[in-house]
Write a protein that holds these residues in place. Structure first.
Motif, PDB file in Angstrom:
ATOM      1  N   ALA A  87       0.963  -1.303   0.029  1.00  0.00           N
ATOM      2  CA  ALA A  87       0.039   0.110  -0.156  1.00  0.00           C
ATOM      3  C   ALA A  87       0.839   1.518   0.204  1.00  0.00           C
ATOM      4  CB  ALA A  87      -0.976  -0.075   1.258  1.00  0.00           C
ATOM      5  N   PRO A 150      -4.580  -4.259  -0.716  1.00  0.00           N
ATOM      6  CA  PRO A 150      -4.733  -3.043   0.148  1.00  0.00           C
ATOM      7  C   PRO A 150      -6.099  -2.449   0.007  1.00  0.00           C
ATOM      8  CG  PRO A 150      -2.958  -2.981  -1.248  1.00  0.00           C
ATOM      9  CD  PRO A 150      -3.848  -4.437  -1.744  1.00  0.00           C
ATOM     10  N   ASP A 237      -5.612   5.285   4.305  1.00  0.00           N
ATOM     11  CA  ASP A 237      -4.678   4.313   4.560  1.00  0.00           C
ATOM     12  C   ASP A 237      -5.385   3.261   5.457  1.00  0.00           C
ATOM     13  OD1 ASP A 237      -1.296   3.565   5.696  1.00  0.00           O
ATOM     14  OD2 ASP A 237      -2.458   2.743   4.068  1.00  0.00           O
ATOM     15  N   ARG A 239      -6.572  -0.318   6.109  1.00  0.00           N
ATOM     16  CA  ARG A 239      -6.220  -1.617   5.747  1.00  0.00           C
ATOM     17  C   ARG A 239      -7.093  -2.702   6.254  1.00  0.00           C
ATOM     18  NH1 ARG A 239       0.105  -0.443   6.678  1.00  0.00           N
ATOM     19  NH2 ARG A 239       0.456   0.899   4.871  1.00  0.00           N
TER      20      ARG A 239
END
Length: 254
Positions: A87, A150, A237, A239
């Motif tokens: 990612a 991701p 971000d 995950r």
């Protein structure tokens, strides 16, 4: 001022950026025969190349960008890869492609797997060989070998495809789509009989057709709105939680 052709990284080139017309840039992937995506190819090749073409086009009006697999073969667009800390490496590349202010076209001249599939999905158009000369597949095959996605990958698939059965085939079944199947499903926009040169020729026709819409700067701003959810996911971000992966990461820190 950028001098073309530009090969990156300088010491061990993995991509080459050319500028054959005033309004056209072409990025060729050539990491081995299968154009495998690596951290170096992305961080030291694709990202600087995207910056170079944008700087060059800043005041020139219309423009378009084509990404193609190695030109001296007709087997691979890209075989994917980039597993370790994917990612942080891939997400900025996806963000860049999704907001490039000129039309972007993936010239898929062979197999297109995993990260290569995502790279092509981040482009505005996809032109693919029809597989009549040499068979070619598209596949998000991570599910076959237990590699997690991701969050950005899932968000991009949701954004590009509205059909739940199609999303299931792509993500959960890792289906290998033939060019004809990909065309019928709307994954690619055009298929072309012939070799890499023929695929590039069709991609260049699309570039000529749509590059004028880059004038005025709205192409990029509209794309940023269309893909707002994907971009927000990248910025967060986020995950997916995986106890096994988290346990392995904790042990690695000991």
């Amino acid at each position: 001022m950028t001098t073309y052709p530009l090969s990156l990284p300088a010491g061990d080139p993995l991509i080459t950026l050319t500028h054959p017309k005033k309004s056209l840039w072409i990025i060729e992937l050539h990491n081995g025969q299968d154009s495998r995506l690596t951290h170096d190819l992305i961080n030291q090749g694709l990202k600087p190349a995207l910056n170079a073409d944008q700087n060059a086009n800043k005041n020139e009006g219309k423009g378009a960008l084509i990404i193609v697999g190695r030109r001296d073969q007709d087997k691979f667009f890209s075989n994917g890869k980039v597993f370790r800390a994917r990612a942080p490496t891939f997400d900025p590349l996806l963000e860049r492609l999704l907001t490039v202010p000129i039309p972007t076209i993936a010239a898929i001249n062979g197999h297109c797997f995993a990260g290569g599939f995502m790279l092509s999905m981040a482009c505005d158009y996809r032109v693919m060989t029809d597989g009549s000369k040499r068979r070619a597949w598209l596949s998000m095959n991570e599910v076959h070998f237990g590699a997690p996605w991701p969050a950005s990958f899932a968000s991009l698939v949701r954004s590009k495809f509205g059909s739940d059965p199609l999303k299931r085939k792509i993500a959960l079944e890792g289906q290998r789509f033939t060019p004809q199947e990909a065309l019928e499903a709307g994954i690619v926009d055009y298929i072309v009989a012939g070799d890499t040169a023929a695929v590039l020729t069709r991609a260049e026709e699309l570039a000529d057709q749509w590059s004028v819409y880059a004038q005025g700067g709205v192409w990029g701003s509209i794309k940023a709105e269309i893909y707002r959810d994907v971009l927000e996911t990248i910025h967060k971000d986020v995950r997916p939680r995986n106890p096994l992966h988290e346990d392995a990461a904790a042990k690695a820190r000991l």
